[in-house]
Design a protein around this motif. Structure first.
Motif, mmCIF file in Angstrom:
data_model
loop_
_atom_site.group_PDB
_atom_site.id
_atom_site.type_symbol
_atom_site.label_atom_id
_atom_site.label_comp_id
_atom_site.label_asym_id
_atom_site.label_seq_id
_atom_site.Cartn_x
_atom_site.Cartn_y
_atom_site.Cartn_z
ATOM 1 N N VAL A 1 -49.039 -10.355 -46.470
ATOM 2 C CA VAL A 1 -48.693 -11.767 -46.582
ATOM 3 C C VAL A 1 -47.947 -12.189 -47.923
ATOM 4 C CG1 VAL A 1 -49.591 -14.030 -46.729
ATOM 5 C CG2 VAL A 1 -50.715 -12.448 -44.942
ATOM 6 N N ALA A 2 -46.890 -13.003 -47.709
ATOM 7 C CA ALA A 2 -46.267 -13.537 -48.862
ATOM 8 C C ALA A 2 -46.723 -14.939 -49.183
ATOM 9 C CB ALA A 2 -44.662 -13.584 -48.565
ATOM 10 N N GLY A 3 -47.275 -15.180 -50.348
ATOM 11 C CA GLY A 3 -47.784 -16.392 -50.709
ATOM 12 C C GLY A 3 -49.404 -16.631 -50.127
ATOM 13 N N THR A 4 -49.718 -17.781 -49.536
ATOM 14 C CA THR A 4 -50.986 -18.146 -49.088
ATOM 15 C C THR A 4 -50.908 -18.382 -47.616
ATOM 16 O OG1 THR A 4 -51.406 -19.265 -51.252
ATOM 17 C CG2 THR A 4 -52.825 -19.781 -49.245
ATOM 18 N N ALA A 5 -52.066 -17.977 -47.156
ATOM 19 C CA ALA A 5 -52.423 -17.931 -45.658
ATOM 20 C C ALA A 5 -53.194 -19.268 -45.494
ATOM 21 C CB ALA A 5 -53.026 -16.704 -45.083
ATOM 22 N N ALA A 6 -52.803 -20.402 -45.009
ATOM 23 C CA ALA A 6 -53.741 -21.582 -45.067
ATOM 24 C C ALA A 6 -53.659 -22.045 -43.702
ATOM 25 C CB ALA A 6 -53.060 -22.751 -46.046
ATOM 26 N N PRO A 7 -55.165 -22.861 -43.210
ATOM 27 C CA PRO A 7 -55.046 -23.112 -41.849
ATOM 28 C C PRO A 7 -54.136 -24.227 -41.543
ATOM 29 C CG PRO A 7 -57.233 -23.115 -43.181
ATOM 30 C CD PRO A 7 -55.823 -22.751 -44.101
ATOM 31 N N PHE A 8 -53.559 -24.305 -40.342
ATOM 32 C CA PHE A 8 -52.673 -25.298 -39.883
ATOM 33 C C PHE A 8 -53.230 -26.169 -38.601
ATOM 34 C CE2 PHE A 8 -51.952 -21.867 -37.199
ATOM 35 C CZ PHE A 8 -51.316 -22.018 -35.798
ATOM 36 N N ALA A 9 -54.490 -25.392 -38.137
ATOM 37 C CA ALA A 9 -55.066 -26.141 -37.268
ATOM 38 C C ALA A 9 -56.522 -25.507 -36.917
ATOM 39 C CB ALA A 9 -54.307 -25.713 -35.582
ATOM 40 N N ARG A 10 -57.288 -26.176 -36.061
ATOM 41 C CA ARG A 10 -58.645 -25.657 -35.616
ATOM 42 C C ARG A 10 -58.715 -25.947 -34.327
ATOM 43 N NH1 ARG A 10 -63.078 -28.916 -38.239
ATOM 44 N NH2 ARG A 10 -64.098 -26.928 -39.004
ATOM 45 N N ASN A 11 -59.698 -24.804 -33.643
ATOM 46 C CA ASN A 11 -60.046 -24.621 -32.291
ATOM 47 C C ASN A 11 -61.491 -24.782 -32.091
ATOM 48 O OD1 ASN A 11 -59.057 -24.613 -29.878
ATOM 49 N ND2 ASN A 11 -58.025 -22.744 -30.007
ATOM 50 N N GLN A 12 -61.786 -25.101 -30.912
ATOM 51 C CA GLN A 12 -63.408 -25.351 -30.676
ATOM 52 C C GLN A 12 -63.679 -24.637 -29.253
ATOM 53 O OE1 GLN A 12 -64.916 -29.126 -31.660
ATOM 54 N NE2 GLN A 12 -66.882 -28.814 -30.934
ATOM 55 N N LEU A 13 -64.630 -24.120 -28.988
ATOM 56 C CA LEU A 13 -65.063 -23.540 -27.763
ATOM 57 C C LEU A 13 -65.324 -24.473 -26.573
ATOM 58 C CD1 LEU A 13 -67.275 -20.484 -29.124
ATOM 59 C CD2 LEU A 13 -64.867 -20.402 -28.352
ATOM 60 N N GLU A 14 -65.093 -24.101 -25.447
ATOM 61 C CA GLU A 14 -65.639 -24.782 -24.271
ATOM 62 C C GLU A 14 -66.008 -23.684 -23.107
ATOM 63 O OE1 GLU A 14 -63.219 -28.221 -21.555
ATOM 64 O OE2 GLU A 14 -63.501 -28.744 -23.675
ATOM 65 N N ILE A 15 -66.903 -24.264 -22.345
ATOM 66 C CA ILE A 15 -67.100 -23.283 -21.055
ATOM 67 C C ILE A 15 -66.176 -23.584 -19.777
ATOM 68 C CG2 ILE A 15 -68.634 -22.660 -19.326
ATOM 69 C CD1 ILE A 15 -70.886 -23.572 -21.395
ATOM 70 N N ALA A 16 -65.549 -22.396 -19.385
ATOM 71 C CA ALA A 16 -64.541 -22.684 -18.284
ATOM 72 C C ALA A 16 -65.513 -22.291 -17.154
ATOM 73 C CB ALA A 16 -63.242 -21.926 -18.473
ATOM 74 N N THR A 17 -65.222 -23.270 -16.047
ATOM 75 C CA THR A 17 -66.207 -22.804 -14.874
ATOM 76 C C THR A 17 -65.006 -22.871 -13.568
ATOM 77 O OG1 THR A 17 -66.421 -25.362 -14.111
ATOM 78 C CG2 THR A 17 -68.077 -24.319 -15.678
ATOM 79 N N LEU A 18 -65.854 -22.525 -12.505
ATOM 80 C CA LEU A 18 -64.620 -22.588 -11.262
ATOM 81 C C LEU A 18 -64.316 -23.993 -11.111
ATOM 82 C CD1 LEU A 18 -66.808 -20.254 -9.255
ATOM 83 C CD2 LEU A 18 -64.655 -19.574 -10.361
ATOM 84 N N PRO A 19 -63.369 -24.396 -10.392
ATOM 85 C CA PRO A 19 -62.873 -25.603 -10.063
ATOM 86 C C PRO A 19 -64.031 -26.502 -9.365
ATOM 87 C CG PRO A 19 -61.081 -24.040 -9.475
ATOM 88 C CD PRO A 19 -62.323 -23.595 -9.718
ATOM 89 N N GLY A 20 -64.422 -27.699 -9.550
ATOM 90 C CA GLY A 20 -65.415 -28.466 -9.413
ATOM 91 C C GLY A 20 -66.909 -28.114 -9.894
#
Length: 273
Positions: free
Chosen positions: A121-140
């Protein structure tokens, strides 16, 4: 079809598959990119932005980064953004093995650390976003899943990401909050593969990112759960040390961090860094 468009088409098809095939294609240079080479990638004598830019990005970023790539090319005529989407651990391994790339966007700081520890890596690796979990179920949500604990029911076929990839490590962390034990029917190598199992009705549920549930549209339903707040992943972005086109790479990173880029990411379901 010209030679340039044929090569670009073959490369695009291969990169959409992600994983080892994409890394191998990039490493071998199956098609020489059109436009400026590494020696003249800075563009015009005045320092304009042009030439190819190769971005290795976590699978969860596919939809938002594709939009940003199109906007980048429109804003900078003469550039061409090529993406390789896949599991962050596989992409990191490709980079440390010498696969040519300009930018790395990982789904967790842990997977980015693989690359920074290798001094790629050249320089610094910094966060640009965050992500959160969710449960995926069948439709409905026919199985009436309302909590993470519901996934431990023996009648359900549940899919998780492999613990070596960020979505799997985050899922394991969320399960540990309440000491839940879950044996999935399969471990997948990236979050899109886990989601696809549910979309194809090969599984009843999967623990994925909220962004992937949103991107799937009506193919799945999403169930939020409080334990996900304890397993939010920071997504870091970095310029790579041996980037063939550092000028354009820096401009792409700036776009992802800009107000315009953040708007695209928020609309996709990401959280602010």
């Amino acid at each position: 079809m010209t030679i340039r468009s044929a090569c670009r088409t073959r490369r695009a098809r291969a990169l959409r598959t992600g994983g080892a095939a994409a890394v191998a294609l990039l490493a071998l240079g199956a098609c020489s990119p059109a436009g400026p080479t590494a020696s003249d990638s800075s563009g015009s004598p005045g320092g304009g932005i042009s030439g190819p830019v190769t971005v290795f990005a976590a699978a969860s970023l596919k939809e938002s980064f594709t939009i940003l790539g199109e906007r980048f090319e429109k804003a900078h005529p003469g550039t061409e953004v090529t993406f390789s989407f896949g599991g962050s651990d596989s992409l990191a391994a490709g980079i440390t093995s010498g696969a040519p790339a300009d930018v790395f966007a990982a789904a967790s700081t842990r997977t980015m650390r693989i690359v920074t520890d290798h001094e790629d890596v050249a320089g610094t690796a910094a966060p640009f976003a965050r992500n959160q979990l969710e449960i995926a179920t069948l439709p409905g949500n026919p199985d009436h899943i309302t909590s993470l604990k519901d996934l431990t029911r023996p009648d359900l076929k549940v899919v998780l990401c492999a613990t070596s990839v960020p979505c799997g490590a985050a899922a394991r962390k969320a399960l540990n909050v309440d000491g839940l034990k879950l044996t999935p029917v399969s471990y997948e190598q990236d979050v899109k593969s886990a989601l696809t199992k549910v979309a194809l009705k090969e599984a009843d549920a999967a623990v994925v990112y909220r962004t992937d549930v949103l991107a799937a549209g009506d193919k799945v339903d999403g169930v939020q759960f409080p334990e996900s707040a304890e397993a939010v992943n920071d997504c870091p972005l970095a310029l790579l040390r041996n980037a063939p086109n550092p000028t354009a790479a820096k401009a792409f990173i700036a776009l992802a961090r800009s107000a315009e880029g953040q708007k695209v990411l928020l609309e996709a379901g990401f959280l602010r860094p």
